[in-house]
Design a protein around this motif. Structure first.
Motif, PDB file in Angstrom:
ATOM      1  N   THR A 208       0.823  -1.205   0.000  1.00  0.00           N
ATOM      2  CA  THR A 208       0.000   0.000   0.000  1.00  0.00           C
ATOM      3  C   THR A 208       0.857   1.254   0.000  1.00  0.00           C
ATOM      4  OG1 THR A 208      -1.721  -1.190   1.227  1.00  0.00           O
ATOM      5  CG2 THR A 208      -1.848   1.211   1.205  1.00  0.00           C
ATOM      6  N   ALA A 209       1.901   1.270   0.821  1.00  0.00           N
ATOM      7  CA  ALA A 209       2.783   2.442   0.877  1.00  0.00           C
ATOM      8  C   ALA A 209       3.459   2.684  -0.466  1.00  0.00           C
ATOM      9  CB  ALA A 209       3.829   2.253   1.973  1.00  0.00           C
ATOM     10  N   PHE A 210       3.917   1.614  -1.100  1.00  0.00           N
ATOM     11  CA  PHE A 210       4.606   1.765  -2.386  1.00  0.00           C
ATOM     12  C   PHE A 210       3.645   2.276  -3.467  1.00  0.00           C
ATOM     13  CE2 PHE A 210       5.982   0.025  -6.487  1.00  0.00           C
ATOM     14  CZ  PHE A 210       7.263   0.569  -6.576  1.00  0.00           C
ATOM     15  N   VAL A 211       2.434   1.723  -3.488  1.00  0.00           N
ATOM     16  CA  VAL A 211       1.455   2.146  -4.507  1.00  0.00           C
ATOM     17  C   VAL A 211       1.068   3.608  -4.303  1.00  0.00           C
ATOM     18  CG1 VAL A 211      -0.909   1.810  -5.325  1.00  0.00           C
ATOM     19  CG2 VAL A 211       0.559  -0.165  -4.942  1.00  0.00           C
ATOM     20  N   LEU A 212       0.799   4.010  -3.062  1.00  0.00           N
ATOM     21  CA  LEU A 212       0.417   5.400  -2.800  1.00  0.00           C
ATOM     22  C   LEU A 212       1.556   6.354  -3.107  1.00  0.00           C
ATOM     23  CD1 LEU A 212      -1.581   5.008   0.547  1.00  0.00           C
ATOM     24  CD2 LEU A 212      -2.484   5.380  -1.746  1.00  0.00           C
ATOM     25  N   LEU A 213       2.781   5.977  -2.766  1.00  0.00           N
ATOM     26  CA  LEU A 213       3.928   6.831  -3.060  1.00  0.00           C
ATOM     27  C   LEU A 213       4.115   6.977  -4.567  1.00  0.00           C
ATOM     28  CD1 LEU A 213       6.419   8.423  -2.110  1.00  0.00           C
ATOM     29  CD2 LEU A 213       7.683   6.253  -2.093  1.00  0.00           C
ATOM     30  N   SER A 214       4.020   5.879  -5.294  1.00  0.00           N
ATOM     31  CA  SER A 214       4.168   5.933  -6.751  1.00  0.00           C
ATOM     32  C   SER A 214       3.083   6.793  -7.389  1.00  0.00           C
ATOM     33  CB  SER A 214       4.126   4.509  -7.329  1.00  0.00           C
ATOM     34  OG  SER A 214       5.138   3.716  -6.788  1.00  0.00           O
ATOM     35  N   ALA A 215       1.823   6.636  -6.917  1.00  0.00           N
ATOM     36  CA  ALA A 215       0.729   7.426  -7.480  1.00  0.00           C
ATOM     37  C   ALA A 215       0.914   8.906  -7.189  1.00  0.00           C
ATOM     38  CB  ALA A 215      -0.604   6.938  -6.917  1.00  0.00           C
ATOM     39  N   THR A 216       1.365   9.236  -5.979  1.00  0.00           N
ATOM     40  CA  THR A 216       1.564  10.637  -5.614  1.00  0.00           C
ATOM     41  C   THR A 216       2.658  11.263  -6.460  1.00  0.00           C
ATOM     42  OG1 THR A 216       0.882  10.155  -3.352  1.00  0.00           O
ATOM     43  CG2 THR A 216       2.081  12.206  -3.727  1.00  0.00           C
ATOM     44  N   VAL A 217       3.774  10.556  -6.596  1.00  0.00           N
ATOM     45  CA  VAL A 217       4.884  11.081  -7.412  1.00  0.00           C
ATOM     46  C   VAL A 217       4.442  11.243  -8.863  1.00  0.00           C
ATOM     47  CG1 VAL A 217       7.188  10.581  -8.299  1.00  0.00           C
ATOM     48  CG2 VAL A 217       6.657  10.153  -5.895  1.00  0.00           C
ATOM     49  N   GLY A 218       3.742  10.242  -9.385  1.00  0.00           N
ATOM     50  CA  GLY A 218       3.282  10.324 -10.776  1.00  0.00           C
ATOM     51  C   GLY A 218       2.291  11.447 -10.999  1.00  0.00           C
ATOM     52  N   TYR A 219       1.421  11.672 -10.010  1.00  0.00           N
ATOM     53  CA  TYR A 219       0.414  12.722 -10.141  1.00  0.00           C
ATOM     54  C   TYR A 219       1.034  14.115 -10.086  1.00  0.00           C
ATOM     55  CZ  TYR A 219      -3.887  15.355  -9.335  1.00  0.00           C
ATOM     56  OH  TYR A 219      -4.922  16.254  -9.434  1.00  0.00           O
ATOM     57  N   LEU A 220       2.021  14.283  -9.218  1.00  0.00           N
ATOM     58  CA  LEU A 220       2.616  15.608  -9.033  1.00  0.00           C
ATOM     59  C   LEU A 220       3.723  15.908 -10.023  1.00  0.00           C
ATOM     60  CD1 LEU A 220       2.822  15.723  -5.121  1.00  0.00           C
ATOM     61  CD2 LEU A 220       1.070  16.717  -6.604  1.00  0.00           C
ATOM     62  N   SER A 221       4.260  14.913 -10.679  1.00  0.00           N
ATOM     63  CA  SER A 221       5.370  15.137 -11.607  1.00  0.00           C
ATOM     64  C   SER A 221       4.895  15.895 -12.831  1.00  0.00           C
ATOM     65  CB  SER A 221       5.972  13.795 -12.035  1.00  0.00           C
ATOM     66  OG  SER A 221       6.501  13.107 -10.932  1.00  0.00           O
ATOM     67  N   PRO A 222       5.774  16.693 -13.453  1.00  0.00           N
ATOM     68  CA  PRO A 222       5.403  17.386 -14.700  1.00  0.00           C
ATOM     69  C   PRO A 222       5.173  16.389 -15.823  1.00  0.00           C
ATOM     70  CG  PRO A 222       7.728  17.676 -14.226  1.00  0.00           C
ATOM     71  CD  PRO A 222       7.153  17.021 -13.010  1.00  0.00           C
ATOM     72  N   LYS A 223       4.206  16.700 -16.668  1.00  0.00           N
ATOM     73  CA  LYS A 223       3.856  15.804 -17.767  1.00  0.00           C
ATOM     74  C   LYS A 223       4.293  16.390 -19.102  1.00  0.00           C
ATOM     75  CE  LYS A 223       1.070  14.113 -14.474  1.00  0.00           C
ATOM     76  NZ  LYS A 223       1.052  14.653 -13.106  1.00  0.00           N
ATOM     77  N   ALA A 224       4.761  15.545 -19.982  1.00  0.00           N
ATOM     78  CA  ALA A 224       5.125  15.979 -21.328  1.00  0.00           C
ATOM     79  C   ALA A 224       3.875  16.223 -22.149  1.00  0.00           C
ATOM     80  CB  ALA A 224       6.004  14.923 -21.999  1.00  0.00           C
TER      81      ALA A 224
END
Length: 740
Positions: A208-224
């Motif tokens: 759960t921690a890994f999935v939430l961390l990955s989703a948060t980073v992916g959501y906040l990261s700049p998108k091309a």
């Protein structure tokens, strides 16, 4: 060691039910935006009930009763009035089901009523919720459904108004968690680890921690930026029809020359008049009876005076039809030498001295002054009777009676040009042949346009050239146009099967005027512009009169069609008759249009808020045959899936029993269930040997433990009741395994 029961009520099962509900919820939430599905909360509550019953392991029979109860009650609050499960309620449900069976049998799948569509959606959600839990807890394979769900949301986000950004994030989080936990369960079974408490924490918290961390980073990261351009314009570009614009671009509005229809027009929001009204309706100007193949002309006739402005010459509504006398006041902004009036017109008044004349064919009411010069009125008041059509009367109309007994009348309103292509007549027969009454035939033609890809278009509209027929071109080639195309085509199809119909032109009801207060609080002021110029269809019914129909996509009929007995019953309960107003739609393309098949059943054969108060079980062979077919299918499904549902029947039968005979009967039932799935007890094999064989198959010790308790009853004389109380959970686990 004992294998974990897939339906064991533990933390893992609870999480899987929650995650399954969230996944299925992502299929339901877009419906409110991409369809005309309303009251979405009832379907969400139904899903919650379904998943809750699954987690609580309610016995199947009771679970079915509870879910059926919720389903019927939700349909009741959405579509019906009166007492739940009353005689009238059951009568309405029966009539709606039989009506929809006829619709399905005739192939008009998209014309099902709102209640029936909702019922099908409830059943679909019920089945899918069961499958989701089955895939997670039994098959332990969920990746494919997660992929399908993500694809579904992505397609809706790309090609519809639905914004799926947050939905995709939710799906990725829940999907990864489900896949991870299910994989954990598969590993547990493979390694023979059945105590899940510590492992659930040891595996679940890092996952759960890994999935939430990955989703948060992916959501906040700049998108091309997107690599490919928006595919929607590219795809829709292939669907454009060049059309023939030789007729030139016209401005929408009222015009007298209809001899050559077609071609594009541009909107014009010039106000024609304002009107203070009580009830929404269409505004008639004139009708035309001769279809030429290119447009409309009218039979010549001399106008007849209306003495004192009172209509005693033209009758639109038969005496037996229920009518409500109303008055409307019209204030003209753009004056014409004619009167705009509603169907059922009875008289006109103004402060000026006016001579009124009506053409008995076109029904156009012209105005002159005392010197018989053209007069353009600026304000006048019309009185009229607003009809309420009962479906029983429409269905019972007998062709050849009433005005149809006059040969000239039938000839005039079934006229078609000799040049009309034969395929138009053949299409009319194909659409109506499966229906017996005029009402059903007319509705079938009206539905045909919205069921077969016809689109509302005002700019890319063709004009027939040479020997081309206007109706034929629209029906078989372009399938794009505006009200003139739809209304003329419907009339041609009806006349092709000898149903009298005529073309009417005027205005739709208009929009509520902003900042203008009506004199009477029960009234409202509407503003009618050139954009409201419109044409529609009137069909003749003996003993009823001329009835309005609206085939044009995006427009709704302003007149109600209801069952008489239900209407009488509702009026008796409420103390007064209620006539719901239907919103008017200007003749301009709409981004979102209501699907008439999901509107009140009044449009499709009955009222959505009531029905015939008597049980009218006049069955035709079609619904009987369909019901029989459904019964046979259900029987076959039940027969071939008996190994799935019979264990739950046995659980309901034996689990609660505490008598001396319960253990023996339950144990023998378990043996029969194992035999039915191929785990056969050999001749001479002892119960202990057979129990060991079963446990080797399932990699557990449950059957040996159960058999040990059973042998104590057989050989030691222990209390069967006491041993059954100790063994009932073992027995339940085993009989569930036999069904999986």
């Amino acid at each position: 060691m004992a294998t974990a029961n897939p339906y064991q009520r533990n933390v893992y099962a609870f999480l899987m039910h929650v995650f399954g509900f969230i996944l299925l919820l992502e299929w339901v939430l877009p419906l409110e935006q991409v369809t005309d599905t309303a009251n979405l909360y009832v379907f969400i509550v139904f899903l919650i009930v379904a998943f809750a019953l699954s987690f609580l392991q309610i016995i199947p029979i009771l679970s079915i009763i509870v879910q059926m109860g919720f389903m019927m009650y939700f349909l009741h609050i959405l579509y019906m009035d009166g007492v739940f499960l009353s005689r009238e309620w059951l009568s309405f449900l029966w009539q709606d089901l039989t009506f929809n069976f006829d619709i399905i049998w005739a192939g008009d799948w998209t014309s099902m009523t709102g209640l029936f569509r909702s019922l099908l959606l409830f059943v679909l959600l019920w089945l899918v919720s069961y499958l989701v839990i089955y895939w997670i807890l039994y098959r332990k394979q969920m990746l494919l459904f997660v992929v399908f769900t993500v694809t579904y949301v992505a397609i809706l986000d790309t090609f519809t108004v639905y914004e799926g950004n947050t939905a995709i994030v939710r799906l990725m989080i829940v999907g990864l968690l489900i896949v991870g936990f299910v994989h954990m369960e598969r590993l547990k079974e493979k390694e023979g680890i059945y105590k899940s408490g510590k492992m659930l924490l040891a595996w679940g918290i890092p996952l759960t921690a890994f999935v939430l961390l990955s989703a948060t980073v992916g959501y906040l990261s700049p998108k091309a930026a997107p690599i490919w351009p928006d595919p929607v314009p590219f795809l829709t570009s292939f669907n454009k029809d060049s059309g023939d614009g030789s007729g030139g671009v016209k401005k929408i509005g009222y015009g007298e020359n209809d001899s050559r229809l077609g071609g594009p027009f541009v909107p014009d929001d010039t106000v024609v008049f304002q009107a203070e009204v009580t009830q929404s309706h269409y505004w008639r100007v004139e009708t035309k009876d001769i279809y030429t193949g290119k447009g409309w002309d009218a039979t010549e006739a001399d106008p007849v005076p209306l003495e004192g402005g009172k209509n005693t010459l033209v009758e639109w509504i038969a005496e037996g039809v229920e009518k409500r006398p109303l008055t409307a006041t019209i204030m003209m902004e753009k004056t014409y030498p004619h009167v705009n009036y509603p169907l059922g017109f009875t008289g006109v008044e103004t402060e000026e001295e006016v001579l009124y004349e009506i053409n008995p064919i076109t029904e156009k009411i012209t105005t002159r002054d005392s010197d018989e010069e053209t007069l353009r009125l600026e304000e006048y008041q019309v009185t009229y009777n607003f009809p309420r059509y009962y479906i029983e009367s429409l269905k019972s109309a007998v062709p050849g009676t009433g005005q149809e007994s006059e040969e000239e009348f039938v000839k005039r309103y079934t006229q078609l040009p000799e040049s009309l292509p034969e395929r138009v007549r053949e299409l009319a027969v194909d659409i109506t042949d499966s229906y017996s009454t005029r009402h059903d035939k007319v509705q079938a033609v009206e539905r045909y346009f919205r069921n077969n890809g016809f689109t509302y278009e005002t700019t890319n509209v063709a004009v027939p050239t040479g020997d081309e027929d206007y109706v034929d071109q629209f029906l078989f080639e372009t399938q794009m146009g505006y009200c003139d195309n739809f209304s003329t085509s419907m009339i041609a199809l009806l006349r092709a099967v000898d149903i009298p119909a005529r073309w009417v032109k005027g205005y739709t009801g208009g929009e509520t005027a902003q900042g203008v207060q009506a004199v009477n609080s029960a009234n409202r002021v509407v503003e009618v512009t050139n954009n409201n110029a419109h044409s529609w269809v009137e069909v003749y019914y003996p003993e009823v009169g001329w009835v309005t129909y609206e085939p044009t996509s995006g427009f709704s009929n302003p007149y109600s069609f209801v069952y008489e007995a239900v209407d009488r019953n509702a009026a008796g309960e409420n103390g007064e008759e209620q006539t719901p107003e239907q919103p008017e739609t200007p003749e301009t393309p709409e981004t979102e249009r209501p699907d008439p098949a999901m509107e009140d059943i009044e449009e499709g054969g009955g009222s959505s808020k009531g029905t015939n108060a008597t049980f009218d079980f006049e069955l035709s062979w079609k619904p009987v045959l369909m019901t029989l077919g459904v019964a046979i299918v259900l029987f076959l499904v039940a027969f071939f899936t008996r190994n799935k549902w019979k264990p739950y029947f046995y659980i309901a039968r034996f689990k609660g029993r505490r008598d001396e005979k319960a253990f023996g009967k339950a144990y023998n039932t378990l043996l029969k269930q194992f035999h039915s799935i191929g785990l056969v007890r050999e001749d001479g094999q002892t119960l202990r040997e057979y129990a060991k064989y079963i446990d080797n198959f399932y990699r557990s010790s449950d059957m040996q433990n159960l058999t040990s308790h059973y042998e104590r009853v057989l050989y030691r004389g222990n209390s069967s009741k006491d041993e059954w109380e100790k063994s009932v959970e073992l027995w339940e686990n085993l009989i569930k395994k036999a069904s999986s």
